[in-house]
Design a protein around this motif. Sequence first.
Motif, mmCIF file in Angstrom:
data_model
loop_
_atom_site.group_PDB
_atom_site.id
_atom_site.type_symbol
_atom_site.label_atom_id
_atom_site.label_comp_id
_atom_site.label_asym_id
_atom_site.label_seq_id
_atom_site.Cartn_x
_atom_site.Cartn_y
_atom_site.Cartn_z
ATOM 1 N N GLU A 160 -79.862 47.722 -47.615
ATOM 2 C CA GLU A 160 -78.996 48.396 -48.617
ATOM 3 C C GLU A 160 -79.111 47.543 -49.944
ATOM 4 O OE1 GLU A 160 -75.310 48.357 -46.343
ATOM 5 O OE2 GLU A 160 -75.797 50.202 -45.309
ATOM 6 N N ALA B 242 -75.013 59.844 -43.608
ATOM 7 C CA ALA B 242 -74.304 58.292 -43.875
ATOM 8 C C ALA B 242 -74.511 57.708 -45.161
ATOM 9 C CB ALA B 242 -74.283 57.632 -42.689
ATOM 10 N N THR B 243 -76.010 57.503 -45.308
ATOM 11 C CA THR B 243 -76.606 56.574 -46.305
ATOM 12 C C THR B 243 -76.104 57.629 -47.701
ATOM 13 O OG1 THR B 243 -78.188 55.679 -45.062
ATOM 14 C CG2 THR B 243 -78.450 55.791 -47.526
ATOM 15 N N TYR C 98 -72.631 57.137 -48.279
ATOM 16 C CA TYR C 98 -72.294 55.821 -49.061
ATOM 17 C C TYR C 98 -72.643 55.678 -50.368
ATOM 18 C CZ TYR C 98 -72.868 50.619 -49.093
ATOM 19 O OH TYR C 98 -72.654 49.243 -49.277
ATOM 20 N N ARG C 99 -73.953 56.189 -50.681
ATOM 21 C CA ARG C 99 -74.177 56.144 -52.081
ATOM 22 C C ARG C 99 -73.225 57.097 -53.102
ATOM 23 N NH1 ARG C 99 -78.791 58.070 -51.447
ATOM 24 N NH2 ARG C 99 -78.542 60.512 -51.890
ATOM 25 N N MET D 216 -76.237 53.325 -54.928
ATOM 26 C CA MET D 216 -76.735 52.294 -53.758
ATOM 27 C C MET D 216 -78.214 53.052 -53.378
ATOM 28 S SD MET D 216 -77.703 52.004 -50.257
ATOM 29 C CE MET D 216 -77.164 53.486 -49.599
ATOM 30 N N ALA E 133 -70.181 57.744 -52.611
ATOM 31 C CA ALA E 133 -68.984 56.861 -52.639
ATOM 32 C C ALA E 133 -69.100 55.998 -53.948
ATOM 33 C CB ALA E 133 -68.419 56.515 -51.212
ATOM 34 N N VAL E 134 -70.000 55.008 -53.680
ATOM 35 C CA VAL E 134 -70.325 54.118 -54.668
ATOM 36 C C VAL E 134 -70.458 54.600 -56.014
ATOM 37 C CG1 VAL E 134 -71.991 52.256 -55.612
ATOM 38 C CG2 VAL E 134 -71.670 52.419 -52.983
#
Length: 393
Positions: free
Chosen positions: A63, A37-38, A41-42, A55, A44-45
């Motif tokens: 975060e 998930a992390t 997220y990274r 991220m 996606a950023v």
Amino acid sequence: MQSAKESFEDIREDATKAINDVNANFATKAASLTITATAGYRNAVEKASGGRNTMILDAQGNENIMVVIPRFNCEDINAAVLAATGVDMQLGVGTHPAFRTNGVDRGEILVGKYQASAGVGGGCSVIGGVQPRTSVNYDTAKSMSANKGANWHMMSIHEWAAIALWSLANDTVPRGNTYYGLAHDARHETALRADNGMPGSVSGTPRTDTGSGPVTWAHDHSAYGVQDLVGNVWEWLDQMRLEDGRIITTLDNDPSIVEENWHRHTAYFDSTSSSQSGTGDVGSSILSSTITNRNGPVGNDAHDNPYVHDALFSTIAKDPSYAPNEALRRLLIESAGDTGLAGGLYVRNYGSRFPLRGGNWYNGSAAGLGALNLGNARSFASTSIGFRPALFV
């Protein structure tokens, strides 16, 4: 033949082992899901920002949205500013010191997109839409930044100056929360106040949530720039101090150097006044090769004596004895001319003082990328002071 009691013990042991196996397997799966998930997220950023943001999950599990600042040459920035303003900033040639550590160049630095906010594990996060972490002194801010893990550090005087110079050269100097939730010089630009109060109302808590202002409050006037450098809360910076008026810095961006080994420039903030009475503003500062007028006792870190103030850091007078200093011009401490970069200067030239930059929510025209506050001891803390982490990669 087993007794009923022995059979029951075997069953219980098997059940306990099965439960432990399930728990261990769940923990492993959960950790894997968190990592996945992390990473998502990274990714996606980074994808949304075209690689300009990333991220980073720090060692404490917080975060941190970071802005990638690529290396640049001083002469290129100088040429752009000269063409736009007619002012030769005399920055010299070569890599700006924000991108050098112990003499070795870096391709980029990562700077917190937002001012630091509360985090887990006694740490801090760098995320948008929350209140900045305030009421921390210099040492606490520095340790909270370093405790995030290897290569983390509190934003340095070098990094701040590099971003400010880039903004000046690219005509994207940011505004910010400089008047109780709005920009004093563009009152239609507002952000969400901590108390949900009306922008411009002088009552309540006018600090704004991180990154909640318009894109003109970012260093590159985009959604992916460094946010809130101007106004909201002053920011502690590392790798500079004033010792009884003498300017002391590192020569490049190296947070590992202990304070005792920072470079002692032949440069002082003198005063136009010899007064040591009261605690108010008693005049202007002068860059000098020595101190003629000190506004408080040598070695006194208290705030019980006067300070000096200049409306623009770039208009500081220079004593005839003063030798111009390229290193200090690169840090926006000395200026070779007025480029229009806003920000006032506040100095106590006695005791040890540590730098704050940017201004806060009520400073108005005294806030800005050039604003430099050298009036506070390292132990000072206030609801109008925060900090920003940075990272080497």
